[in-house]
Motif scaffolding. Sequence first.
Motif, PDB file in Angstrom:
ATOM      1  N   MET A  26       0.831  -1.202   0.000  1.00 57.19           N
ATOM      2  CA  MET A  26       0.000   0.000   0.000  1.00 57.19           C
ATOM      3  C   MET A  26       0.867   1.255   0.000  1.00 57.19           C
ATOM      4  O   MET A  26       0.522   2.255  -0.643  1.00 57.19           O
ATOM      5  CB  MET A  26      -0.926  -0.019   1.213  1.00 57.19           C
ATOM      6  N   GLY A  27       2.002   1.192   0.716  1.00 57.33           N
ATOM      7  CA  GLY A  27       2.900   2.342   0.705  1.00 57.33           C
ATOM      8  C   GLY A  27       3.474   2.603  -0.673  1.00 57.33           C
ATOM      9  O   GLY A  27       3.586   3.762  -1.107  1.00 57.33           O
ATOM     10  N   LEU A  28       3.825   1.523  -1.389  1.00 53.74           N
ATOM     11  CA  LEU A  28       4.366   1.661  -2.738  1.00 53.74           C
ATOM     12  C   LEU A  28       3.309   2.225  -3.690  1.00 53.74           C
ATOM     13  O   LEU A  28       3.589   3.110  -4.499  1.00 53.74           O
ATOM     14  CB  LEU A  28       4.847   0.293  -3.236  1.00 53.74           C
ATOM     15  N   ILE A  29       2.071   1.708  -3.586  1.00 55.22           N
ATOM     16  CA  ILE A  29       0.977   2.209  -4.443  1.00 55.22           C
ATOM     17  C   ILE A  29       0.732   3.690  -4.162  1.00 55.22           C
ATOM     18  O   ILE A  29       0.558   4.498  -5.090  1.00 55.22           O
ATOM     19  CB  ILE A  29      -0.295   1.391  -4.204  1.00 55.22           C
ATOM     20  N   ALA A  30       0.714   4.063  -2.875  1.00 51.43           N
ATOM     21  CA  ALA A  30       0.476   5.463  -2.509  1.00 51.43           C
ATOM     22  C   ALA A  30       1.551   6.378  -3.107  1.00 51.43           C
ATOM     23  O   ALA A  30       1.255   7.467  -3.613  1.00 51.43           O
ATOM     24  CB  ALA A  30       0.443   5.587  -0.986  1.00 51.43           C
ATOM     25  N   LEU A  31       2.788   5.914  -3.070  1.00 54.97           N
ATOM     26  CA  LEU A  31       3.882   6.714  -3.607  1.00 54.97           C
ATOM     27  C   LEU A  31       3.732   6.914  -5.120  1.00 54.97           C
ATOM     28  O   LEU A  31       3.892   8.032  -5.634  1.00 54.97           O
ATOM     29  CB  LEU A  31       5.217   6.040  -3.290  1.00 54.97           C
ATOM     30  N   ILE A  32       3.394   5.827  -5.826  1.00 57.77           N
ATOM     31  CA  ILE A  32       3.252   5.920  -7.292  1.00 57.77           C
ATOM     32  C   ILE A  32       2.082   6.811  -7.664  1.00 57.77           C
ATOM     33  O   ILE A  32       2.159   7.625  -8.597  1.00 57.77           O
ATOM     34  CB  ILE A  32       3.094   4.517  -7.902  1.00 57.77           C
ATOM     35  N   VAL A  33       0.961   6.686  -6.931  1.00 55.09           N
ATOM     36  CA  VAL A  33      -0.214   7.530  -7.211  1.00 55.09           C
ATOM     37  C   VAL A  33       0.144   9.003  -7.033  1.00 55.09           C
ATOM     38  O   VAL A  33      -0.236   9.865  -7.844  1.00 55.09           O
ATOM     39  CB  VAL A  33      -1.392   7.139  -6.292  1.00 55.09           C
ATOM     40  N   LYS A  34       0.880   9.289  -5.970  1.00 49.76           N
ATOM     41  CA  LYS A  34       1.246  10.684  -5.691  1.00 49.76           C
ATOM     42  C   LYS A  34       2.196  11.230  -6.743  1.00 49.76           C
ATOM     43  O   LYS A  34       2.061  12.379  -7.208  1.00 49.76           O
ATOM     44  CB  LYS A  34       1.896  10.771  -4.305  1.00 49.76           C
ATOM     45  N   LEU A  35       3.179  10.422  -7.148  1.00 50.09           N
ATOM     46  CA  LEU A  35       4.164  10.880  -8.123  1.00 50.09           C
ATOM     47  C   LEU A  35       3.606  10.967  -9.536  1.00 50.09           C
ATOM     48  O   LEU A  35       4.153  11.676 -10.376  1.00 50.09           O
ATOM     49  CB  LEU A  35       5.383   9.943  -8.109  1.00 50.09           C
ATOM     50  N   SER A  36       2.516  10.215  -9.819  1.00 51.11           N
ATOM     51  CA  SER A  36       1.996  10.167 -11.192  1.00 51.11           C
ATOM     52  C   SER A  36       1.473  11.512 -11.659  1.00 51.11           C
ATOM     53  O   SER A  36       1.715  11.923 -12.799  1.00 51.11           O
ATOM     54  CB  SER A  36       0.897   9.111 -11.295  1.00 51.11           C
ATOM     55  N   ASP A  37       0.761  12.247 -10.805  1.00 52.45           N
ATOM     56  CA  ASP A  37       0.254  13.560 -11.229  1.00 52.45           C
ATOM     57  C   ASP A  37       0.189  14.563 -10.085  1.00 52.45           C
ATOM     58  O   ASP A  37      -0.355  15.659 -10.252  1.00 52.45           O
ATOM     59  CB  ASP A  37      -1.118  13.424 -11.882  1.00 52.45           C
ATOM     60  N   GLY A  38       0.718  14.188  -8.918  1.00 51.35           N
ATOM     61  CA  GLY A  38       0.740  15.117  -7.790  1.00 51.35           C
ATOM     62  C   GLY A  38      -0.579  15.285  -7.078  1.00 51.35           C
ATOM     63  O   GLY A  38      -0.677  16.082  -6.136  1.00 51.35           O
ATOM     64  N   GLY A  39      -1.616  14.553  -7.488  1.00 51.94           N
ATOM     65  CA  GLY A  39      -2.926  14.679  -6.872  1.00 51.94           C
ATOM     66  C   GLY A  39      -3.037  13.879  -5.587  1.00 51.94           C
ATOM     67  O   GLY A  39      -2.069  13.260  -5.129  1.00 51.94           O
ATOM     68  N   PRO A  40      -4.248  13.853  -4.973  1.00 51.50           N
ATOM     69  CA  PRO A  40      -4.453  13.112  -3.724  1.00 51.50           C
ATOM     70  C   PRO A  40      -4.215  11.610  -3.921  1.00 51.50           C
ATOM     71  O   PRO A  40      -4.399  11.077  -5.022  1.00 51.50           O
ATOM     72  CB  PRO A  40      -5.926  13.384  -3.382  1.00 51.50           C
ATOM     73  N   ILE A  41      -3.808  10.938  -2.837  1.00 49.62           N
ATOM     74  CA  ILE A  41      -3.559   9.496  -2.898  1.00 49.62           C
ATOM     75  C   ILE A  41      -4.872   8.728  -2.831  1.00 49.62           C
ATOM     76  O   ILE A  41      -5.099   7.792  -3.603  1.00 49.62           O
ATOM     77  CB  ILE A  41      -2.627   9.073  -1.752  1.00 49.62           C
ATOM     78  N   PHE A  42      -5.734   9.150  -1.901  1.00 46.96           N
ATOM     79  CA  PHE A  42      -6.996   8.438  -1.688  1.00 46.96           C
ATOM     80  C   PHE A  42      -8.162   9.193  -2.318  1.00 46.96           C
ATOM     81  O   PHE A  42      -8.110  10.422  -2.514  1.00 46.96           O
ATOM     82  CB  PHE A  42      -7.263   8.243  -0.192  1.00 46.96           C
ATOM     83  N   TYR A  43      -9.210   8.436  -2.594  1.00 49.40           N
ATOM     84  CA  TYR A  43     -10.442   9.016  -3.123  1.00 49.40           C
ATOM     85  C   TYR A  43     -11.603   8.491  -2.289  1.00 49.40           C
ATOM     86  O   TYR A  43     -11.795   7.277  -2.173  1.00 49.40           O
ATOM     87  CB  TYR A  43     -10.606   8.622  -4.590  1.00 49.40           C
TER      88      TYR A  43
END
Length: 468
Positions: A301-318
């Motif tokens: 989950m930490g790795l996914i959160a990091l990639i989501v954040k780096l992909s476009d700078g938006g929020p990690i969770f929805y």
Amino acid sequence: MRQSRFEQAFLAYLCTMDVLITVVSWLASYFISSLAWSLDFYPQQGETPPFWWCLRTVPAVILVSLLSYRLSGLYQLGRRWPLWQEVFHVLKATGLMLLLLVATTFFARNPYESRLASVIFLALTSVGLVLGRRCWGIYFRLRRRWGLVDSKALIVGTGRLAKNLDVALRSNNWMAMEPMGFIDDGVHSSVGRATQTVGGIEDLPKLVEEHGINCVFVALPLSRYAATKKILRLLRDTLVEVRLIPDVPALTPLAVQIGELEGLPTLNLRSSPYSFLDGLLKRTVDVVFASLGLVVISPLMGLIALIVKLSDGGPIFYGQERMGLDGRKFLMLKFRSMRVNAETESGPVWASQGDQRRTRFGAFLRETSLDELPQLFNVLRGDMSLVGPRPERPYFINNFRESIPKYMLRHSVKAGITGWAQVNGWRGNTSLRKRIQYDLYYITNWSIWFDFRILFMTVRAMWDKHAY
């Protein structure tokens, strides 16, 4: 609930068999463990306890076993269990018996106590009870094959309910009850399996007398319940047993609970499928497995959160508003898989194949269902369960509840991360009616083992072609 003479006799035989198996297993466990000690197969501290210590505990074993078997549902009639389910109920009953027996001998200050003998006793009793019940089934199946029946029945009605009852009577061999025919006015044709319509309602007294009928089942649709008074009037001078089979499926697809209020019988048509203990067990499983799951997959989950954040700078969770138990709304968490403000132009719509609102990494998350992992926090909060109908958005529910019959019944239990419909392929942009059908089947047939089965199937169904 009052039982027929045959059912009472059957239960008496069953209880006697269970007691004999339990007592024999108790005594056999002493001799087997004593043999193991004498041959040094198992270390024993001190001298072998005398047989008298084991023998004087037999009355307590009998009382505790009957209480445990009764509380565990081993004497519930009218339902056939597959072998795995029967094994589960027997293990639950024998496990409870052993716990109560240990507590009883402790407070009674009985010096006979052996962990080896207890394990042997538990194994012998469990195997004996399962084999005993299987032998009963074979015996009654042979009796029916040889044409030996203990009672005869007539079924009033020729519709769906009557046909299902005919099949049920023939399937439950332990009842040794043979359906002799259907009773209905106007139609006299072959109905069901090897059962024919043999007369009208007015013919009931004559047929009961001529064929030695023991039981009359009234299985009429709701629109014809008024005929029940006429049937009882016609049979008032006979000794035949009369049983009413309510047309519950016409009222609700959910399981029905029978109760009583100041002597008035009640049928609960819209109740939760869980008893207090069932609900407590399901909640315990949710908390334990969700906690373990978060610990185990926290690196992922930490790795996914990091990639989501780096992909476009938006929020990690929805967080998305969904509807759960009893129609209560809650915020369901997901890893964000779409562009920020993706629904600003489109409004609330379902995701579709090739949806342009998804991010590149978000497409992978949705196809592998990894975006659902944060819902373990919803489980810990009590908004959701690990297993249950998938929660939907209130916007869509307002449309579904009017166009799809029985849609709101799925909110009689907690929403789940996964469910029976999902593991059978009915998720995402698929048939809503099929999904509701599977959800209601889950609610009606719920058991903790059904939940475990769905969890195992979920792993296989994670890569699903309907997840967009």
